[in-house]
Motif scaffolding. Structure first.
Motif, PDB file in Angstrom:
ATOM      1  N   ALA A  47      24.762  50.061  48.587  1.00 55.91           N
ATOM      2  CA  ALA A  47      24.657  50.393  49.976  1.00 55.91           C
ATOM      3  C   ALA A  47      25.664  49.459  50.813  1.00 55.91           C
ATOM      4  N   LYS A  48      25.315  48.313  50.692  1.00 52.99           N
ATOM      5  CA  LYS A  48      25.866  47.389  51.511  1.00 52.99           C
ATOM      6  C   LYS A  48      27.433  47.041  51.354  1.00 52.99           C
ATOM      7  N   LEU A  49      27.674  47.316  50.239  1.00 53.03           N
ATOM      8  CA  LEU A  49      29.371  46.948  49.771  1.00 53.03           C
ATOM      9  C   LEU A  49      30.069  48.276  50.111  1.00 53.03           C
ATOM     10  N   SER A  50      29.458  49.416  50.002  1.00 56.61           N
ATOM     11  CA  SER A  50      30.357  50.506  50.222  1.00 56.61           C
ATOM     12  C   SER A  50      30.433  50.578  51.580  1.00 56.61           C
ATOM     13  N   TYR A  51      29.417  50.355  52.531  1.00 59.62           N
ATOM     14  CA  TYR A  51      29.562  50.348  53.904  1.00 59.62           C
ATOM     15  C   TYR A  51      30.100  49.522  54.673  1.00 59.62           C
ATOM     16  N   GLY A  52      29.931  48.186  54.187  1.00 57.51           N
ATOM     17  CA  GLY A  52      30.915  46.923  54.617  1.00 57.51           C
ATOM     18  C   GLY A  52      32.163  47.227  54.607  1.00 57.51           C
ATOM     19  N   LEU A  53      32.566  47.596  53.288  1.00 58.66           N
ATOM     20  CA  LEU A  53      34.035  47.723  53.021  1.00 58.66           C
ATOM     21  C   LEU A  53      34.727  48.936  53.979  1.00 58.66           C
ATOM     22  N   LEU A  54      33.936  50.022  54.304  1.00 56.25           N
ATOM     23  CA  LEU A  54      34.261  51.203  55.015  1.00 56.25           C
ATOM     24  C   LEU A  54      34.369  50.656  56.525  1.00 56.25           C
ATOM     25  N   THR A  55      33.603  49.849  57.054  1.00 60.34           N
ATOM     26  CA  THR A  55      33.610  49.370  58.466  1.00 60.34           C
ATOM     27  C   THR A  55      34.298  48.021  58.559  1.00 60.34           C
ATOM     28  N   GLN A  56      34.703  47.461  57.482  1.00 62.22           N
ATOM     29  CA  GLN A  56      35.545  46.230  57.544  1.00 62.22           C
ATOM     30  C   GLN A  56      34.705  45.036  57.995  1.00 62.22           C
ATOM     31  N   SER A  57      33.367  45.100  57.633  1.00 60.15           N
ATOM     32  CA  SER A  57      32.227  43.992  58.273  1.00 60.15           C
ATOM     33  C   SER A  57      32.295  42.924  57.150  1.00 60.15           C
ATOM     34  N   LEU A  58      32.696  41.808  57.402  1.00 58.77           N
ATOM     35  CA  LEU A  58      32.912  40.742  56.131  1.00 58.77           C
ATOM     36  C   LEU A  58      31.320  40.485  56.107  1.00 58.77           C
ATOM     37  N   SER A  59      30.664  40.198  57.141  1.00 56.61           N
ATOM     38  CA  SER A  59      29.238  39.701  56.825  1.00 56.61           C
ATOM     39  C   SER A  59      28.483  40.724  55.775  1.00 56.61           C
ATOM     40  N   MET A  60      28.565  41.981  56.197  1.00 57.52           N
ATOM     41  CA  MET A  60      28.043  42.908  55.534  1.00 57.52           C
ATOM     42  C   MET A  60      28.357  43.100  54.148  1.00 57.52           C
ATOM     43  N   THR A  61      29.912  42.987  54.008  1.00 57.78           N
ATOM     44  CA  THR A  61      30.462  42.894  52.525  1.00 57.78           C
ATOM     45  C   THR A  61      30.052  41.823  51.861  1.00 57.78           C
ATOM     46  N   ALA A  62      29.797  40.464  52.497  1.00 60.60           N
ATOM     47  CA  ALA A  62      29.428  39.419  51.878  1.00 60.60           C
ATOM     48  C   ALA A  62      27.976  39.649  51.337  1.00 60.60           C
ATOM     49  N   ASP A  63      27.175  39.887  52.207  1.00 61.31           N
ATOM     50  CA  ASP A  63      25.940  40.288  51.811  1.00 61.31           C
ATOM     51  C   ASP A  63      25.673  41.241  50.573  1.00 61.31           C
ATOM     52  N   GLY A  64      26.547  42.258  50.447  1.00 58.76           N
ATOM     53  CA  GLY A  64      26.552  43.169  49.489  1.00 58.76           C
ATOM     54  C   GLY A  64      27.104  42.504  48.108  1.00 58.76           C
ATOM     55  N   LEU A  65      27.837  41.482  48.237  1.00 63.97           N
ATOM     56  CA  LEU A  65      28.436  40.827  47.136  1.00 63.97           C
ATOM     57  C   LEU A  65      27.384  39.929  46.599  1.00 63.97           C
ATOM     58  N   ASN A  66      26.748  39.400  47.593  1.00 62.57           N
ATOM     59  CA  ASN A  66      25.410  38.651  47.275  1.00 62.57           C
ATOM     60  C   ASN A  66      24.622  39.424  46.404  1.00 62.57           C
ATOM     61  N   SER A  67      24.127  40.599  46.716  1.00 62.68           N
ATOM     62  CA  SER A  67      23.169  41.388  46.037  1.00 62.68           C
ATOM     63  C   SER A  67      23.668  41.670  44.698  1.00 62.68           C
ATOM     64  N   LEU A  68      25.101  42.037  44.720  1.00 67.99           N
ATOM     65  CA  LEU A  68      25.580  42.416  43.201  1.00 67.99           C
ATOM     66  C   LEU A  68      25.571  41.159  42.092  1.00 67.99           C
ATOM     67  N   MET A  69      25.493  39.886  42.878  1.00 65.53           N
ATOM     68  CA  MET A  69      25.379  38.636  42.025  1.00 65.53           C
ATOM     69  C   MET A  69      23.751  38.698  41.576  1.00 65.53           C
ATOM     70  N   ASP A  70      23.015  39.109  42.331  1.00 68.71           N
ATOM     71  CA  ASP A  70      21.598  39.150  42.178  1.00 68.71           C
ATOM     72  C   ASP A  70      21.495  40.167  40.971  1.00 68.71           C
ATOM     73  N   ALA A  71      22.056  41.067  40.816  1.00 70.61           N
ATOM     74  CA  ALA A  71      22.095  42.258  39.899  1.00 70.61           C
ATOM     75  C   ALA A  71      22.520  41.632  38.553  1.00 70.61           C
ATOM     76  N   ALA A  72      23.693  41.097  38.560  1.00 67.34           N
ATOM     77  CA  ALA A  72      24.508  40.188  37.666  1.00 67.34           C
ATOM     78  C   ALA A  72      23.605  39.179  37.034  1.00 67.34           C
ATOM     79  N   ALA A  73      22.658  38.457  37.896  1.00 68.20           N
ATOM     80  CA  ALA A  73      21.834  37.355  37.384  1.00 68.20           C
ATOM     81  C   ALA A  73      20.636  38.136  36.735  1.00 68.20           C
ATOM     82  N   ASN A  74      20.161  39.102  37.136  1.00 69.56           N
ATOM     83  CA  ASN A  74      18.970  39.992  36.310  1.00 69.56           C
ATOM     84  C   ASN A  74      19.693  40.136  34.900  1.00 69.56           C
ATOM     85  N   ILE A  75      20.822  40.675  34.943  1.00 75.06           N
ATOM     86  CA  ILE A  75      21.079  41.031  33.423  1.00 75.06           C
ATOM     87  C   ILE A  75      21.051  39.471  32.605  1.00 75.06           C
TER      88      ILE A  75
END
Length: 326
Positions: A47-75
């Motif tokens: 949700a964060k990455l797709s909409y962050g990239l769509l609106t060019q929001s760096l903070s939102m994209t960064a937050d999405g990347l952070n959540s993606l790192m969370d998912a990688a950490a879970n694996i």
């Protein structure tokens, strides 16, 4: 049907949480928690990455990347838990529990990678001068994901305490940082809507700082486990041992552990005239008493000595290079 738990501990001074003493059940509980958190993190990241990239929001994209790192950490955590659950063998007589702690170090590494990526994006934003497009849907996405992060953080923190899992504890800290980060992103989006485009950039750098702090605490906690830091005070162990009839003195108490298991060794002194079987029975009672006092599964090794002046010393005095102890 036997209970999967035995004993409980106080949580936040308000309620008790069961302690899982069955290693297999503990592994299942940790694995279930990580799988649930993984699903939530993937949903939030998408949700964060797709909409962050769509609106060019760096903070939102960064937050999405952070959540993606969370998912990688879970694996990574799931793999670490599976390895840690293997029983002791000839190569690992103490078991494989430390692999769970090593997995928490990998989580810290993924957090560092996220910080690097965010700072690189922030630098690019400074050079390009791009302006994010903030819409009402931006706030909807962030609020929903914030609620999910808060729920996940609470669940992981509670399960980390109950299961004594450093992997869940490390991930709970990361998820808690996510909630704080998401709050900051919402504030940054408000700033952009009010005509301050630099707010998005400032928040993204703040996000990097929060993640960096989470990485440091995860690294610190894992290092303490791997460095065999004492996990219980010697006084607690000594008090439990002295409660056993026949124990005259106690010294040389050492503890270490983590991941739901504590290792304890100590010296006790008993009457010199006791038979070997009598002294052994006292030692067995001491081991049981110490484990009961700790409230966790414990491997307690008790060295029996005669209660003579030579052995009734407050300190053990061990010199491994001379192969001698007192």
């Amino acid at each position: 049907m036997p209970s999967e738990t035995s004993g409980s501990i106080t949580f936040n001074g308000q309620r008790t949480i069961p302690i899982f003493r069955d290693p297999k059940e503990r592994q299942r509980q940790v694995r279930r928690t990580l799988i649930l958190v993984l699903a939530c993190n993937l949903l939030v990241a998408l949700a964060k990455l797709s909409y962050g990239l769509l609106t060019q929001s760096l903070s939102m994209t960064a937050d999405g990347l952070n959540s993606l790192m969370d998912a990688a950490a879970n694996i990574v955590g799931l793999v670490g838990v599976e390895v840690a659950a293997r029983p002791p063998d000839s190569s690992h007589p103490y078991g494989h529990r430390r692999f769970e702690t090593l997995a928490s170090l990998l989580i810290a590494a993924t957090m560092v990678l996220a910080v690097t990526q965010i700072l690189e994006s922030a630098w690019h934003r400074i050079q390009s001068g791009e302006r994010p497009d903030v819409t009402p849907l931006s706030f909807v996405v962030m609020v929903i994901t914030l609620v999910i992060n808060l729920g996940v953080s609470f669940l992981e923190r509670r399960r980390a305490v109950a299961l004594h899992s450093s992997i869940l504890s490390a991930d709970a800290k990361h998820t808690a940082a996510d909630a704080l980060v998401s709050t900051g992103v919402i504030v940054g989006l408000v700033g952009v809507r009010l005509g301050y485009p630099w707010a998005d950039l400032v928040v993204s750098i703040g996000v990097a700082g929060v993640i960096a702090w989470g990485a440091w605490t995860a690294l610190r906690d894992a290092a303490q486990v791997l460095a065999d830091r004492a996990v219980v005070s010697a006084e607690t162990v000594e008090q439990a041992a002295r409660a056993v009839p026949g124990v005259v003195g106690v010294h040389g108490v050492r503890t270490r552990g983590g991941e739901g298991m504590i290792w304890v060794d100590l010296h006790i002194q008993v009457a010199p005239q006791l038979r070997v079987d009598e002294a052994h029975e006292i030692a067995s009672q001491v081991a049981q008493q110490v484990e009961a006092a700790l409230g966790l599964p414990a491997d307690v090794v008790v060295h029996v000595e005669p209660a003579t002046a030579e052995h009734l010393q407050p300190q053990r005095g061990y010199e491994p290079w001379r192969g001698r102890s007192t």
